[in-house]
Design a protein around this motif. Structure first.
Motif, PDB file in Angstrom:
ATOM      1  N   HIS A  22      19.353 -62.374 -57.911  1.00  0.00           N
ATOM      2  CA  HIS A  22      19.579 -62.747 -55.545  1.00  0.00           C
ATOM      3  C   HIS A  22      20.368 -61.211 -55.452  1.00  0.00           C
ATOM      4  N   PRO A  23      21.719 -60.828 -56.119  1.00  0.00           N
ATOM      5  CA  PRO A  23      21.787 -59.540 -55.427  1.00  0.00           C
ATOM      6  C   PRO A  23      20.668 -58.008 -55.073  1.00  0.00           C
ATOM      7  N   CYS A  24      20.305 -58.248 -55.784  1.00  0.00           N
ATOM      8  CA  CYS A  24      19.026 -57.088 -56.004  1.00  0.00           C
ATOM      9  C   CYS A  24      17.989 -57.379 -54.807  1.00  0.00           C
ATOM     10  N   LEU A  25      17.466 -58.696 -55.089  1.00  0.00           N
ATOM     11  CA  LEU A  25      16.421 -59.280 -53.841  1.00  0.00           C
ATOM     12  C   LEU A  25      17.688 -58.685 -53.007  1.00  0.00           C
ATOM     13  N   GLN A  26      19.162 -59.558 -52.624  1.00  0.00           N
ATOM     14  CA  GLN A  26      18.888 -58.517 -51.058  1.00  0.00           C
ATOM     15  C   GLN A  26      19.281 -57.252 -50.798  1.00  0.00           C
ATOM     16  N   THR A  27      19.670 -56.945 -51.444  1.00  0.00           N
ATOM     17  CA  THR A  27      19.821 -55.541 -51.593  1.00  0.00           C
ATOM     18  C   THR A  27      18.356 -54.190 -51.152  1.00  0.00           C
ATOM     19  N   HIS A  28      17.253 -54.641 -51.900  1.00  0.00           N
ATOM     20  CA  HIS A  28      16.299 -54.049 -52.112  1.00  0.00           C
ATOM     21  C   HIS A  28      15.233 -54.257 -51.096  1.00  0.00           C
ATOM     22  N   ARG A  29      15.936 -55.585 -50.848  1.00  0.00           N
ATOM     23  CA  ARG A  29      15.078 -56.236 -49.153  1.00  0.00           C
ATOM     24  C   ARG A  29      15.062 -54.804 -48.001  1.00  0.00           C
ATOM     25  N   LYS A  30      16.314 -55.278 -48.089  1.00  0.00           N
ATOM     26  CA  LYS A  30      17.423 -54.037 -46.479  1.00  0.00           C
ATOM     27  C   LYS A  30      16.610 -52.207 -47.193  1.00  0.00           C
ATOM     28  N   LYS A  31      16.663 -52.166 -48.166  1.00  0.00           N
ATOM     29  CA  LYS A  31      16.336 -51.053 -48.418  1.00  0.00           C
ATOM     30  C   LYS A  31      14.904 -51.134 -48.063  1.00  0.00           C
ATOM     31  N   ALA A  32      14.353 -51.999 -48.050  1.00  0.00           N
ATOM     32  CA  ALA A  32      12.394 -52.062 -47.725  1.00  0.00           C
ATOM     33  C   ALA A  32      12.671 -51.810 -45.893  1.00  0.00           C
ATOM     34  N   LEU A  33      13.161 -52.653 -45.520  1.00  0.00           N
ATOM     35  CA  LEU A  33      13.205 -52.441 -44.831  1.00  0.00           C
ATOM     36  C   LEU A  33      13.172 -51.347 -43.784  1.00  0.00           C
ATOM     37  N   GLU A  34      15.005 -50.886 -44.338  1.00  0.00           N
ATOM     38  CA  GLU A  34      14.883 -49.084 -43.998  1.00  0.00           C
ATOM     39  C   GLU A  34      13.677 -48.405 -44.080  1.00  0.00           C
ATOM     40  N   ALA A  35      13.689 -48.583 -45.368  1.00  0.00           N
ATOM     41  CA  ALA A  35      12.168 -47.328 -45.575  1.00  0.00           C
ATOM     42  C   ALA A  35      10.836 -48.091 -44.559  1.00  0.00           C
ATOM     43  N   GLY A  36      10.746 -48.981 -44.193  1.00  0.00           N
ATOM     44  CA  GLY A  36       9.639 -48.678 -42.847  1.00  0.00           C
ATOM     45  C   GLY A  36       8.669 -49.932 -43.635  1.00  0.00           C
ATOM     46  N   LEU A  37       8.841 -50.234 -44.634  1.00  0.00           N
ATOM     47  CA  LEU A  37       7.624 -51.492 -44.644  1.00  0.00           C
ATOM     48  C   LEU A  37       7.830 -53.029 -44.161  1.00  0.00           C
ATOM     49  N   THR A  38       6.905 -53.673 -44.273  1.00  0.00           N
ATOM     50  CA  THR A  38       7.011 -54.223 -43.123  1.00  0.00           C
ATOM     51  C   THR A  38       7.058 -55.929 -43.610  1.00  0.00           C
ATOM     52  N   GLU A  39       7.421 -56.905 -42.969  1.00  0.00           N
ATOM     53  CA  GLU A  39       7.661 -58.218 -43.588  1.00  0.00           C
ATOM     54  C   GLU A  39       6.657 -58.739 -44.355  1.00  0.00           C
ATOM     55  N   LEU A  40       5.133 -58.491 -44.227  1.00  0.00           N
ATOM     56  CA  LEU A  40       4.649 -58.935 -44.977  1.00  0.00           C
ATOM     57  C   LEU A  40       4.535 -58.060 -46.462  1.00  0.00           C
ATOM     58  N   GLU A  41       4.181 -57.064 -46.568  1.00  0.00           N
ATOM     59  CA  GLU A  41       4.635 -56.232 -47.324  1.00  0.00           C
ATOM     60  C   GLU A  41       5.771 -56.622 -48.452  1.00  0.00           C
ATOM     61  N   ILE A  42       6.840 -56.810 -48.069  1.00  0.00           N
ATOM     62  CA  ILE A  42       7.903 -57.636 -48.373  1.00  0.00           C
ATOM     63  C   ILE A  42       8.019 -59.125 -49.331  1.00  0.00           C
ATOM     64  N   ARG A  43       7.272 -59.837 -48.424  1.00  0.00           N
ATOM     65  CA  ARG A  43       6.667 -61.062 -48.825  1.00  0.00           C
ATOM     66  C   ARG A  43       5.364 -61.519 -49.809  1.00  0.00           C
ATOM     67  N   ASP A  44       5.003 -60.125 -49.826  1.00  0.00           N
ATOM     68  CA  ASP A  44       3.758 -59.856 -50.496  1.00  0.00           C
ATOM     69  C   ASP A  44       4.243 -59.616 -52.173  1.00  0.00           C
ATOM     70  N   ALA A  45       4.902 -58.132 -52.077  1.00  0.00           N
ATOM     71  CA  ALA A  45       6.028 -58.055 -52.960  1.00  0.00           C
ATOM     72  C   ALA A  45       6.815 -59.107 -53.168  1.00  0.00           C
ATOM     73  N   MET A  46       7.473 -59.880 -52.887  1.00  0.00           N
ATOM     74  CA  MET A  46       8.281 -60.973 -53.733  1.00  0.00           C
ATOM     75  C   MET A  46       7.227 -61.622 -54.869  1.00  0.00           C
ATOM     76  N   GLU A  47       6.136 -62.756 -53.761  1.00  0.00           N
ATOM     77  CA  GLU A  47       5.142 -63.144 -54.622  1.00  0.00           C
ATOM     78  C   GLU A  47       4.555 -62.564 -55.748  1.00  0.00           C
ATOM     79  N   VAL A  48       4.279 -61.084 -55.986  1.00  0.00           N
ATOM     80  CA  VAL A  48       3.588 -60.828 -57.266  1.00  0.00           C
ATOM     81  C   VAL A  48       4.928 -61.071 -57.919  1.00  0.00           C
ATOM     82  N   GLY A  49       5.873 -60.636 -58.351  1.00  0.00           N
ATOM     83  CA  GLY A  49       7.300 -61.434 -58.941  1.00  0.00           C
ATOM     84  C   GLY A  49       7.745 -62.500 -58.863  1.00  0.00           C
TER      85      GLY A  49
END
Length: 81
Positions: A22-49
Motif C-alpha cells: 500500500h505505501p509503495c502504491l501511494q508513493t508511486h501513484r504520486k510520483k507517476a502523476l508528477e512525472a506526467g502520467l495520466t489517470e488512464l495510464e496509472i489505472r492500466d499499470a495497476m490493472e497489470v499488477g
C-alpha cells in the motif's frame, strides 16, 4: 537506467499492486502523476499488477491444494481431490 521516468513509475505501480504494498502504491501513484502520467495510464499499470497478483495467488492456491492432497493420500485418506 535505460528507462525514462514515466516507464519506471508505470513498472513501479504494477509491482506495488502485485506485491500488495500500500505505501509503495501511494508513493508511486504520486510520483507517476508528477512525472506526467495520466489517470488512464496509472489505472492500466495497476490493472497489470492486479492480473499478475491474481495469477500468482491462483498458482499458489493450486500448489497448496496439490500438497494437501498428497499429504492426505499418504495417510490413505481418500477424501481429497
Amino acid at each position: 537506467m535505460a528507462f525514462d521516468l514515466k516507464t519506471v513509475e508505470l513498472i513501479a505501480l504494477g509491482a506495488s499492486v502485485a506485491a500488495n504494498c500500500h505505501p509503495c502504491l501511494q508513493t508511486h501513484r504520486k510520483k507517476a502523476l508528477e512525472a506526467g502520467l495520466t489517470e488512464l495510464e496509472i489505472r492500466d499499470a495497476m490493472e497489470v499488477g492486479r492480473l499478475v497478483r491474481t495469477g500468482a495467488a491462483s498458482s499458489m492456491d493450486k500448489l497448496i491444494a496439490h500438497h494437501s492432497c498428497e499429504q492426505a493420500l499418504s495417510k490413505n485418506d481418500n477424501s481429497c481431490c
